[in-house]
Design a protein around this motif. Structure first.
Motif, PDB file in Angstrom:
ATOM      1  N   LYS A   1       0.882  -1.098   0.061  1.00 34.37           N
ATOM      2  CA  LYS A   1      -0.006   0.055  -0.178  1.00 34.37           C
ATOM      3  C   LYS A   1       0.840   1.181  -0.024  1.00 34.37           C
ATOM      4  CE  LYS A   1      -4.033  -1.996   0.959  1.00 34.37           C
ATOM      5  NZ  LYS A   1      -5.294  -1.884   0.393  1.00 34.37           N
ATOM      6  N   LEU A   2       1.802   1.177   0.660  1.00 33.70           N
ATOM      7  CA  LEU A   2       2.908   2.230   0.909  1.00 33.70           C
ATOM      8  C   LEU A   2       3.567   2.741  -0.456  1.00 33.70           C
ATOM      9  CD1 LEU A   2       4.124   4.445   2.924  1.00 33.70           C
ATOM     10  CD2 LEU A   2       5.859   2.800   3.125  1.00 33.70           C
ATOM     11  N   LEU A   3       4.356   1.676  -0.984  1.00 35.55           N
ATOM     12  CA  LEU A   3       5.006   1.733  -2.129  1.00 35.55           C
ATOM     13  C   LEU A   3       4.397   1.777  -3.599  1.00 35.55           C
ATOM     14  CD1 LEU A   3       8.195  -0.320  -0.760  1.00 35.55           C
ATOM     15  CD2 LEU A   3       7.760   2.306  -0.883  1.00 35.55           C
ATOM     16  N   THR A   4       3.281   0.955  -3.402  1.00 38.10           N
ATOM     17  CA  THR A   4       2.565   0.546  -4.799  1.00 38.10           C
ATOM     18  C   THR A   4       1.245   1.511  -5.438  1.00 38.10           C
ATOM     19  OG1 THR A   4       1.786  -1.467  -4.428  1.00 38.10           O
ATOM     20  CG2 THR A   4       3.969  -1.092  -5.229  1.00 38.10           C
ATOM     21  N   THR A   5       0.627   1.915  -4.261  1.00 34.81           N
ATOM     22  CA  THR A   5      -0.511   2.608  -4.399  1.00 34.81           C
ATOM     23  C   THR A   5      -0.519   4.067  -3.826  1.00 34.81           C
ATOM     24  OG1 THR A   5      -1.370   2.079  -2.096  1.00 34.81           O
ATOM     25  CG2 THR A   5      -1.641   0.435  -3.674  1.00 34.81           C
ATOM     26  N   GLU A   6      -1.665   4.786  -4.305  1.00 38.00           N
ATOM     27  CA  GLU A   6      -1.918   6.223  -3.890  1.00 38.00           C
ATOM     28  C   GLU A   6      -2.098   6.566  -2.353  1.00 38.00           C
ATOM     29  OE1 GLU A   6      -4.337   7.660  -7.132  1.00 38.00           O
ATOM     30  OE2 GLU A   6      -2.834   7.217  -8.458  1.00 38.00           O
TER      31      GLU A   6
ATOM     32  N   TRP B   1       4.787  12.429  -0.839  1.00 39.46           N
ATOM     33  CA  TRP B   1       5.065  10.977  -1.044  1.00 39.46           C
ATOM     34  C   TRP B   1       5.068  10.772  -2.335  1.00 39.46           C
ATOM     35  CZ3 TRP B   1       7.931   7.695   0.803  1.00 39.46           C
ATOM     36  CH2 TRP B   1       7.966   6.212   0.469  1.00 39.46           C
ATOM     37  N   SER B   2       3.878  11.256  -3.079  1.00 39.05           N
ATOM     38  CA  SER B   2       3.692  10.701  -4.609  1.00 39.05           C
ATOM     39  C   SER B   2       4.895  11.059  -5.264  1.00 39.05           C
ATOM     40  CB  SER B   2       2.661  11.680  -5.092  1.00 39.05           C
ATOM     41  OG  SER B   2       2.639  12.857  -5.013  1.00 39.05           O
ATOM     42  N   GLU B   3       5.773  12.147  -5.019  1.00 34.98           N
ATOM     43  CA  GLU B   3       6.791  12.602  -5.794  1.00 34.98           C
ATOM     44  C   GLU B   3       8.156  11.657  -5.358  1.00 34.98           C
ATOM     45  OE1 GLU B   3       5.598  17.331  -5.916  1.00 34.98           O
ATOM     46  OE2 GLU B   3       6.852  16.295  -3.994  1.00 34.98           O
ATOM     47  N   LEU B   4       8.182  11.182  -4.013  1.00 30.00           N
ATOM     48  CA  LEU B   4       9.225  10.375  -3.687  1.00 30.00           C
ATOM     49  C   LEU B   4       9.068   8.846  -3.603  1.00 30.00           C
ATOM     50  CD1 LEU B   4      10.589  12.813  -0.722  1.00 30.00           C
ATOM     51  CD2 LEU B   4      11.324  12.536  -3.032  1.00 30.00           C
TER      52      LEU B   4
ATOM     53  N   PRO C   1      -5.589   5.027  13.300  1.00 24.41           N
ATOM     54  CA  PRO C   1      -5.675   3.549  13.259  1.00 24.41           C
ATOM     55  C   PRO C   1      -7.051   3.258  12.314  1.00 24.41           C
ATOM     56  CG  PRO C   1      -5.487   4.372  15.468  1.00 24.41           C
ATOM     57  CD  PRO C   1      -5.579   5.637  14.874  1.00 24.41           C
ATOM     58  N   SER C   2      -7.842   4.343  12.341  1.00 21.36           N
ATOM     59  CA  SER C   2      -9.291   3.797  11.523  1.00 21.36           C
ATOM     60  C   SER C   2      -8.728   4.337  10.049  1.00 21.36           C
ATOM     61  CB  SER C   2     -10.416   4.869  11.869  1.00 21.36           C
ATOM     62  OG  SER C   2     -10.149   6.086  12.114  1.00 21.36           O
ATOM     63  N   PHE C   3      -7.743   5.283   9.928  1.00 22.81           N
ATOM     64  CA  PHE C   3      -7.572   5.461   8.516  1.00 22.81           C
ATOM     65  C   PHE C   3      -6.969   4.131   7.719  1.00 22.81           C
ATOM     66  CE2 PHE C   3      -3.680   6.252   5.897  1.00 22.81           C
ATOM     67  CZ  PHE C   3      -4.376   6.973   4.853  1.00 22.81           C
ATOM     68  N   LEU C   4      -5.892   3.668   8.728  1.00 26.51           N
ATOM     69  CA  LEU C   4      -5.210   2.129   8.460  1.00 26.51           C
ATOM     70  C   LEU C   4      -6.439   1.232   8.111  1.00 26.51           C
ATOM     71  CD1 LEU C   4      -2.261   2.347  11.046  1.00 26.51           C
ATOM     72  CD2 LEU C   4      -2.121   2.847   8.144  1.00 26.51           C
ATOM     73  N   GLU C   5      -7.228   1.125   8.856  1.00 27.62           N
ATOM     74  CA  GLU C   5      -8.425  -0.194   8.791  1.00 27.62           C
ATOM     75  C   GLU C   5      -8.997   0.292   7.544  1.00 27.62           C
ATOM     76  OE1 GLU C   5      -8.850  -2.903  10.430  1.00 27.62           O
ATOM     77  OE2 GLU C   5      -7.310  -2.174  11.994  1.00 27.62           O
ATOM     78  N   SER C   6      -9.215   1.370   7.128  1.00 32.79           N
ATOM     79  CA  SER C   6      -9.998   1.752   5.861  1.00 32.79           C
ATOM     80  C   SER C   6      -9.346   1.445   4.846  1.00 32.79           C
ATOM     81  CB  SER C   6     -10.470   3.286   5.972  1.00 32.79           C
ATOM     82  OG  SER C   6      -9.414   4.063   5.754  1.00 32.79           O
ATOM     83  N   CYS C   7      -8.098   1.419   4.928  1.00 30.71           N
ATOM     84  CA  CYS C   7      -7.125   1.138   3.695  1.00 30.71           C
ATOM     85  C   CYS C   7      -6.865  -0.402   3.715  1.00 30.71           C
ATOM     86  CB  CYS C   7      -5.772   1.802   3.727  1.00 30.71           C
ATOM     87  SG  CYS C   7      -6.266   3.766   3.709  1.00 30.71           S
TER      88      CYS C   7
END
Length: 166
Positions: free
Chosen positions: A15-20, A67-70, A153-159
């Motif tokens: 999720k961190l490296l290959t998605t938005e 993050w999208s740039e790096l 934590p809820s943001f992470l769960e939603s992802c």
């Protein structure tokens, strides 16, 4: 401030490296330790854009790269058959996220008076995320910090990223 352990590192890294998912976060710093130690200072060097008048040059008056740039650079440093020895990412929430988190809190602090951040740290095959709040002014009001600690934590769960509070 809270610390969260990521239960499935592979899913989180995907999720961190290959998605938005994290693309709107601003990057303060990155350190990746593989065969060398790679460090990225996320502060934007305005001198690089001297003489340009377009939106890229202005970067919307941001202090940090997105993050999208790096993300592509970090992906290239991390991908491969071998797991990095360690890495650390220090990210800040974008303005829209800050406003949404703070509007849901009981405080009345201006979103521009603070940074809502996360530290992502991988070492010894364990991935820990720590939330943090940095104020530009002195305040006894901790409602924004509490709201951020509840939101993330809820943001992470939603992802689709399982985590547990440490």
């Amino acid at each position: 401030m809270i610390a969260l352990k990521i239960n499935n590192i592979k899913i989180f890294m995907e999720k961190l490296l290959t998605t938005e998912v994290f693309d709107n976060f601003q990057v303060e710093e990155v350190t990746i330790e593989t065969f060398n130690t790679f460090s990225i200072d996320g502060h934007i060097n305005r001198e690089f854009f001297a003489g340009e008048s377009n939106e890229t040059a202005n970067n919307n008056n941001r202090s940090f790269s997105l993050w999208s740039e790096l993300r592509p650079i970090c992906l290239n440093l991390i991908k491969g058959k071998r797991t990095p020895i360690s890495f650390k990412f220090v990210l800040h929430a974008d303005s829209d996220t800050k406003e949404a988190v703070i509007s849901g809190s009981e405080g009345d602090i201006d979103p521009f008076m603070l940074n809502l951040g996360i530290n992502i740290k991988f070492a010894n095959n364990e991935l820990i995320l720590t939330t943090g709040t940095a104020y530009n002014v002195f305040t006894l009001d901790k409602s924004a910090e509490k709201a951020w600690d509840n939101y993330f934590p809820s943001f992470l769960e939603s992802c689709g990223i399982e985590n547990q509070l440490l």
